[in-house]
Design an enzyme around this catalytic site. Sequence first.
Site, PDB file in Angstrom:
ATOM      1  N   LEU A  22       0.839  -1.214   0.000  1.00  0.00           N
ATOM      2  CA  LEU A  22       0.000   0.000   0.000  1.00  0.00           C
ATOM      3  C   LEU A  22       0.867   1.254   0.000  1.00  0.00           C
ATOM      4  CD1 LEU A  22      -2.597  -1.203   2.666  1.00  0.00           C
ATOM      5  CD2 LEU A  22      -2.852  -1.267   0.177  1.00  0.00           C
ATOM      6  N   MET A  31       2.092   3.670  -5.014  1.00  0.00           N
ATOM      7  CA  MET A  31       1.324   3.082  -6.112  1.00  0.00           C
ATOM      8  C   MET A  31       0.167   2.240  -5.581  1.00  0.00           C
ATOM      9  SD  MET A  31       2.611   3.784  -9.264  1.00  0.00           S
ATOM     10  CE  MET A  31       2.572   2.385 -10.375  1.00  0.00           C
ATOM     11  N   GLY A  32       0.476   1.269  -4.720  1.00  0.00           N
ATOM     12  CA  GLY A  32      -0.553   0.357  -4.236  1.00  0.00           C
ATOM     13  C   GLY A  32      -1.670   1.051  -3.484  1.00  0.00           C
ATOM     14  N   ARG A  63       2.889  -4.125   5.364  1.00  0.00           N
ATOM     15  CA  ARG A  63       3.658  -4.277   6.600  1.00  0.00           C
ATOM     16  C   ARG A  63       3.347  -3.151   7.576  1.00  0.00           C
ATOM     17  NH1 ARG A  63       9.766  -4.799   4.661  1.00  0.00           N
ATOM     18  NH2 ARG A  63       9.074  -2.975   3.488  1.00  0.00           N
ATOM     19  N   SER A  86       2.302   1.577 -15.163  1.00  0.00           N
ATOM     20  CA  SER A  86       2.907   2.900 -15.264  1.00  0.00           C
ATOM     21  C   SER A  86       1.862   3.954 -14.921  1.00  0.00           C
ATOM     22  CB  SER A  86       3.443   3.145 -16.678  1.00  0.00           C
ATOM     23  OG  SER A  86       4.022   4.425 -16.784  1.00  0.00           O
ATOM     24  N   GLY A 103       2.696   6.234 -11.909  1.00  0.00           N
ATOM     25  CA  GLY A 103       3.266   6.935 -10.764  1.00  0.00           C
ATOM     26  C   GLY A 103       2.210   7.509  -9.839  1.00  0.00           C
ATOM     27  N   LYS A 147       6.942  -3.436 -20.074  1.00  0.00           N
ATOM     28  CA  LYS A 147       7.179  -2.376 -19.086  1.00  0.00           C
ATOM     29  C   LYS A 147       8.674  -2.085 -18.951  1.00  0.00           C
ATOM     30  CE  LYS A 147       6.105   0.498 -15.728  1.00  0.00           C
ATOM     31  NZ  LYS A 147       7.234   0.616 -14.825  1.00  0.00           N
ATOM     32  N   HIS A 175       9.527   0.042 -21.858  1.00  0.00           N
ATOM     33  CA  HIS A 175       8.901   1.349 -21.596  1.00  0.00           C
ATOM     34  C   HIS A 175       9.805   2.193 -20.707  1.00  0.00           C
ATOM     35  CE1 HIS A 175       6.622   3.846 -18.718  1.00  0.00           C
ATOM     36  NE2 HIS A 175       5.781   4.097 -19.684  1.00  0.00           N
ATOM     37  N   ASN A 176      10.331   1.595 -19.637  1.00  0.00           N
ATOM     38  CA  ASN A 176      11.182   2.346 -18.721  1.00  0.00           C
ATOM     39  C   ASN A 176      12.523   2.701 -19.349  1.00  0.00           C
ATOM     40  OD1 ASN A 176       9.086   1.930 -16.936  1.00  0.00           O
ATOM     41  ND2 ASN A 176      10.425   1.477 -15.219  1.00  0.00           N
ATOM     42  N   GLU A 227      11.880   5.671 -21.387  1.00  0.00           N
ATOM     43  CA  GLU A 227      11.710   6.790 -20.453  1.00  0.00           C
ATOM     44  C   GLU A 227      13.063   7.373 -20.044  1.00  0.00           C
ATOM     45  OE1 GLU A 227      10.654   6.617 -15.853  1.00  0.00           O
ATOM     46  OE2 GLU A 227       8.917   6.092 -17.094  1.00  0.00           O
TER      47      GLU A 227
END
Length: 310
Positions: free
Chosen positions: A8, A11-12, A31, A121, A123, A173, A176-177, A180
């Site tokens: 969490l 992103m999460g 955690r 992707s 952010g 991905k 993609h990075n 970037e």
Amino acid sequence: MDLAMIGLGKMGGNMTTRLLHGGHRVVAHARSEESIHAAEAKGAVGARSLDEVVAKLKPPRVVWLMIPAGEATETTLQALLERLSPGDVIIDGGNSNYKDTVRRAALLEKAHLHFVDCGTSGGIWGLTEGYSLMVGGEPEVVERLRPIFATLAPDPDAGWGRVGPHGAGHFVKMVHNGIEYGMMQSLAEGFEVLKSKKEFGFDVHQIATLWQRGSVVRSWLLDLTAAALAKDPELADVRGWVADSGEGRWTVAEAIDLDVPAPVITLSLLMRLASRQEESYSAKLVAEMRNQFGGHDVKKADPETPEQGR
């Protein structure tokens, strides 16, 4: 749909919020107790252990991992493997190496579990703008998960899609990075050239805003550049130390393995490595070699501040 979100962080946590806003039931685990409390305040069902995660989901279960690649993902996946039932699905939305993903998919298949890799992707802007989702896995499983992807994506039918079998999502991905990296480096170098042309007195923020409309280099990265320059064109409080997540390295390695020349991505990665050097031994040696063969001047280190300003 019912699903669990494990992890969490930036992103999460935001993905959990977007899923809740989309009407999904989310079991949230991390955690950090503080992170779980924050998710519960938004309507998620908190889980303090993986056993609770499994108990609070209805079969066939869907568990999304949004945790760091490598050991954390491997350990969590192994723990889930011991707890989940045939037909359950694990989605890895982190930046895992696609080779690990292919291996993990085969491992889960032996236990009659499904595995989906989702390159993610977006952010910190994903909560409001939506996430670009590059999905790998079995077509029928991905289709079953469509409501989740449709909610997280910018639009239900845009910004996400199955790109191939297991590993394909993380491979896309990764590339993609790598792209970037090159785009960011190019923008940064261009603005440094502008900043260095002192006699014209360029306002780099103004130029960034000019390029945002109509220019062929207009992009979201340029928008973010303009926002950063609006706050402080001199970047006085920023140290020029640039990290890398690992995906640029993997992209370069794949390019070499495939005999594909990728000089821009490769050099952008090397520039990130160079940014972390307080002092470059190789640069000092080159300076000394020039002195040896041509008698060129060598700038001597300041004995009072040997590691600064050089």
